[in-house]
Design a protein around this motif. Sequence first.
Motif, PDB file in Angstrom:
ATOM      1  N   ARG A 112     -15.853 -69.910 -35.354  1.00 34.49           N
ATOM      2  CA  ARG A 112     -16.902 -69.498 -34.408  1.00 34.49           C
ATOM      3  C   ARG A 112     -17.731 -68.351 -35.001  1.00 34.49           C
ATOM      4  O   ARG A 112     -18.952 -68.316 -34.868  1.00 34.49           O
ATOM      5  N   LYS A 113     -17.043 -67.427 -35.654  1.00 35.80           N
ATOM      6  CA  LYS A 113     -17.769 -66.317 -36.267  1.00 35.80           C
ATOM      7  C   LYS A 113     -18.645 -66.807 -37.420  1.00 35.80           C
ATOM      8  O   LYS A 113     -19.769 -66.320 -37.610  1.00 35.80           O
ATOM      9  N   LEU A 114     -18.144 -67.758 -38.207  1.00 36.84           N
ATOM     10  CA  LEU A 114     -18.941 -68.331 -39.292  1.00 36.84           C
ATOM     11  C   LEU A 114     -20.220 -68.942 -38.736  1.00 36.84           C
ATOM     12  O   LEU A 114     -21.309 -68.740 -39.292  1.00 36.84           O
ATOM     13  N   ALA A 115     -20.106 -69.674 -37.624  1.00 36.83           N
ATOM     14  CA  ALA A 115     -21.285 -70.295 -37.021  1.00 36.83           C
ATOM     15  C   ALA A 115     -22.296 -69.237 -36.593  1.00 36.83           C
ATOM     16  O   ALA A 115     -23.498 -69.353 -36.859  1.00 36.83           O
ATOM     17  N   CYS A 116     -21.820 -68.187 -35.939  1.00 41.73           N
ATOM     18  CA  CYS A 116     -22.717 -67.104 -35.504  1.00 41.73           C
ATOM     19  C   CYS A 116     -23.373 -66.426 -36.698  1.00 41.73           C
ATOM     20  O   CYS A 116     -24.573 -66.102 -36.665  1.00 41.73           O
ATOM     21  N   THR A 117     -22.589 -66.220 -37.748  1.00 41.45           N
ATOM     22  CA  THR A 117     -23.105 -65.538 -38.931  1.00 41.45           C
ATOM     23  C   THR A 117     -24.218 -66.338 -39.589  1.00 41.45           C
ATOM     24  O   THR A 117     -25.237 -65.780 -40.023  1.00 41.45           O
ATOM     25  N   GLN A 118     -24.047 -67.666 -39.665  1.00 43.90           N
ATOM     26  CA  GLN A 118     -25.075 -68.483 -40.310  1.00 43.90           C
ATOM     27  C   GLN A 118     -26.341 -68.565 -39.475  1.00 43.90           C
ATOM     28  O   GLN A 118     -27.450 -68.627 -40.032  1.00 43.90           O
ATOM     29  N   ILE A 119     -26.207 -68.537 -38.149  1.00 44.59           N
ATOM     30  CA  ILE A 119     -27.405 -68.485 -37.293  1.00 44.59           C
ATOM     31  C   ILE A 119     -28.144 -67.174 -37.534  1.00 44.59           C
ATOM     32  O   ILE A 119     -29.372 -67.143 -37.655  1.00 44.59           O
ATOM     33  N   VAL A 157     -16.363 -62.055 -33.081  1.00 48.93           N
ATOM     34  CA  VAL A 157     -17.220 -63.204 -32.787  1.00 48.93           C
ATOM     35  C   VAL A 157     -18.322 -62.799 -31.819  1.00 48.93           C
ATOM     36  O   VAL A 157     -19.507 -63.091 -32.020  1.00 48.93           O
ATOM     37  N   ALA A 158     -17.934 -62.104 -30.736  1.00 50.69           N
ATOM     38  CA  ALA A 158     -18.908 -61.681 -29.729  1.00 50.69           C
ATOM     39  C   ALA A 158     -19.961 -60.748 -30.334  1.00 50.69           C
ATOM     40  O   ALA A 158     -21.152 -60.851 -30.032  1.00 50.69           O
ATOM     41  N   LYS A 159     -19.525 -59.853 -31.199  1.00 52.90           N
ATOM     42  CA  LYS A 159     -20.448 -58.900 -31.819  1.00 52.90           C
ATOM     43  C   LYS A 159     -21.455 -59.613 -32.720  1.00 52.90           C
ATOM     44  O   LYS A 159     -22.649 -59.280 -32.718  1.00 52.90           O
ATOM     45  N   ALA A 213     -18.853 -63.764 -24.268  1.00 52.69           N
ATOM     46  CA  ALA A 213     -17.573 -63.670 -23.548  1.00 52.69           C
ATOM     47  C   ALA A 213     -16.396 -64.084 -24.417  1.00 52.69           C
ATOM     48  O   ALA A 213     -15.276 -64.236 -23.910  1.00 52.69           O
ATOM     49  N   ASP A 214     -16.617 -64.256 -25.729  1.00 52.34           N
ATOM     50  CA  ASP A 214     -15.546 -64.691 -26.615  1.00 52.34           C
ATOM     51  C   ASP A 214     -14.387 -63.695 -26.596  1.00 52.34           C
ATOM     52  O   ASP A 214     -14.587 -62.476 -26.518  1.00 52.34           O
ATOM     53  N   SER A 215     -13.178 -64.215 -26.674  1.00 53.61           N
ATOM     54  CA  SER A 215     -11.993 -63.354 -26.664  1.00 53.61           C
ATOM     55  C   SER A 215     -11.872 -62.528 -27.939  1.00 53.61           C
ATOM     56  O   SER A 215     -11.178 -61.513 -27.967  1.00 53.61           O
ATOM     57  N   ASP A 216     -12.554 -62.954 -28.995  1.00 55.48           N
ATOM     58  CA  ASP A 216     -12.529 -62.233 -30.261  1.00 55.48           C
ATOM     59  C   ASP A 216     -13.731 -61.293 -30.327  1.00 55.48           C
ATOM     60  O   ASP A 216     -14.884 -61.738 -30.258  1.00 55.48           O
ATOM     61  N   GLU A 217     -13.463 -59.996 -30.462  1.00 53.03           N
ATOM     62  CA  GLU A 217     -14.534 -58.997 -30.458  1.00 53.03           C
ATOM     63  C   GLU A 217     -15.527 -59.225 -31.599  1.00 53.03           C
ATOM     64  O   GLU A 217     -16.742 -59.065 -31.430  1.00 53.03           O
ATOM     65  N   ALA A 257     -26.972 -62.031 -33.546  1.00 48.38           N
ATOM     66  CA  ALA A 257     -27.833 -63.191 -33.738  1.00 48.38           C
ATOM     67  C   ALA A 257     -28.860 -63.307 -32.608  1.00 48.38           C
ATOM     68  O   ALA A 257     -30.048 -63.585 -32.844  1.00 48.38           O
ATOM     69  N   LEU A 258     -28.424 -63.049 -31.375  1.00 48.10           N
ATOM     70  CA  LEU A 258     -29.347 -63.109 -30.236  1.00 48.10           C
ATOM     71  C   LEU A 258     -30.385 -61.990 -30.319  1.00 48.10           C
ATOM     72  O   LEU A 258     -31.554 -62.181 -29.981  1.00 48.10           O
TER      73      LEU A 258
END
Length: 540
Positions: free
Chosen positions: A102-109, A147-149, A141-145, A154-155
Amino acid sequence: MAQAMDVDGEGDMDTAKFLNAAHDLSLVLGVPSDDVIRSFLAEYPLPMVFRLLQQEADDPQSVETICNALDKVFLSPYGRSLLPLVVPAAAAGLQASQPRIRKLACTQILRLLDHNNAASVSAVRSIDDAHLIEPLLETLADSDEGVAKTASAALQSLASHSDGLAFFFRKCERRLKDLTVTASSTVQMRAFQLAADIAASSPDALAAVRTAGLLRPLVDDLSQSTDVLSSINALELLGEIAKSPHGASFVVEGQLPRQLEKLIAGDTTDGFVRSRAMMVAARLVSPEGGRPSPLDEQEASALVRAFNDIIVRAEDDEDLEGVDDLEDSAIDALGQMGTSASGAELLLREPDVAHPAARHVARAVFTRMKSSQQLAAIHALASIAGAERHEPSPILSTSGEDSLKNLVYGLAAGTSYHTPGAVLWHLLQQSDETRVATYRLITVVVARHWGISEVCAHEQLVSFLSDPASERSKQAMEWRHSACVAAASAAQRFASTGEVSLSSEAVNKLDAAARRGPYLSATGRPEAIPTVTTDQRPGG
C-alpha cells in the motif's frame, strides 16, 4: 497486488533468481543509473514483477524485497518515465493486504505527481481517470502510520496543481469533512493535517479550504473540547497553518486570537494547553522570518494583556497548580513575541507603561538567581532588546526605549547589586549556559548609550569580558568575543558623537579584546583548540 496488477505478462519467471536480482538492486547506493534499471527491466519486465508481487503477497520478506527493488526502479530517471504506465497497478496496490505494498502504491502516485511540472496536468488526469483520488483519501485511515502519511503527501501534491485542486474538492470535499468530524481521533487529526497542508500551499488552496469549512472544527474544538490531547493537536495544526502568510490570515479570520486569549487567561485551562496556546499566540504577534503580524493592534494587545493577567494571578497565588511551568512557558512565549520590533513595543507598553508585560521577563532576570527560569528570561530579555533585530538596528521607538531603560534600572535598584552593570557581572559568575545567555544580552544592551555606560563603568565586568582566559568552551569563547566586538563598536560610535563619557581604559581593553579574536590567550598567542582524530592501532 490483486487483479489489476496482473497485467499482460508472458512467460515464466525463476522466482528465486528474480528475488536475488531484486535484492541486489535494492542494495545499490543512491539512485541507480538508467543502464542498471534498463538491464533489470529487460530481464524482469514490470508486468511480470507486479504479477509476482501479487503471488508473493502472503510472504512479507518477499514483498519487502520486491517493493525495495521497485522503489529503486522508480527513483531513476528512466523508471520515473514509466510511472504513467503503472497507475492501474497503483489502484490495486492501495487495496493490498500488506502495508508495504500500500505504501509503495502511494509513493508511486506521489512520484508521478512530483515528476515534473510539464507532465502535471496529464498526471492529474491519469490519476483521476483511474479513480485513485477517493481510495487515496480513504488511505488516511490506514492502520499503518507510514502508509497514511505517504497518502496524505500524495493528496497534498495533487492539490498543489490547479487541476488537481479542482478534482480533489469536487470528489473529496464531503468525505474529508466527514473524516474531520466522525472518524477516530487519530484519523481526524490526519484529516485536519491534510486540510492544513493544502491550505498552506497557495492562496487558491486556502480559499478552497476556507469555503469548504474544513478547519472550522479546529477552532470549535478549542472552545468546546474537554479533551486535552485534541486541544493540543488543534493548536499544533493551527500553529502550523499560521506559519505561512495566507495561512496566518486565515486563522485570524477564524477567530483564533479570541480563543487563544481565553485559553491563556482562563482559570481552568489545562497547563499543557495553555503552554501551547501561549506559543501560538506569540508566533502570531511576531511571526518567524520577520514577516509582519496578521493581527491588528487591538488583537495583539489583547493577547499581551491575557499573558499579563495570568502571570499576575500566578505571582499572587504561589500555591496555584503548575505555577512554575506556567511562568516558564510565559517567559519563552514573551521572548518570541519580543523578536519583532512591534512585539517588543507591545510588551513594553501593555497593559500600561508603568507595569508592562516585559517586566515579568526582566524580574526573572534580576530576582530568580541561579534558576532555569532565569536562564530563559535572560534569552527572552535579549530578544526584547533586539538580539534578532540587528538589521537595520535593534533600537525601538523613543517611548519603547524609555520603557526598557526604566524597567532595567528600576529592577536593578531593587536588588543587592543596585546597578545593571553589577547584575551583568554577577550573571557572568554563574554556569556556562547563563554566561552565554548574558553575553547575548550584552551584545544588544550596549547598543544603548546607557548600556555601554553601565558596562564600561564596571571595572570587573570589563576585565572579565576582555580576558580570553575567562572561557574554555568554544561557544562561550565566541559569545564573549561577540560581546566585546559589540561593546567596542558601540563605545567608538558614542564617543564620536559625544553622547556619553566613557573610561578610556575600559574602551581600550574592549577594543583590544575585539581585535584579538575569540581564541587568543592574554599573551596574544593562539590557544590550543582541541581536535578529534582517529586512533591508530599499534603497528598500523
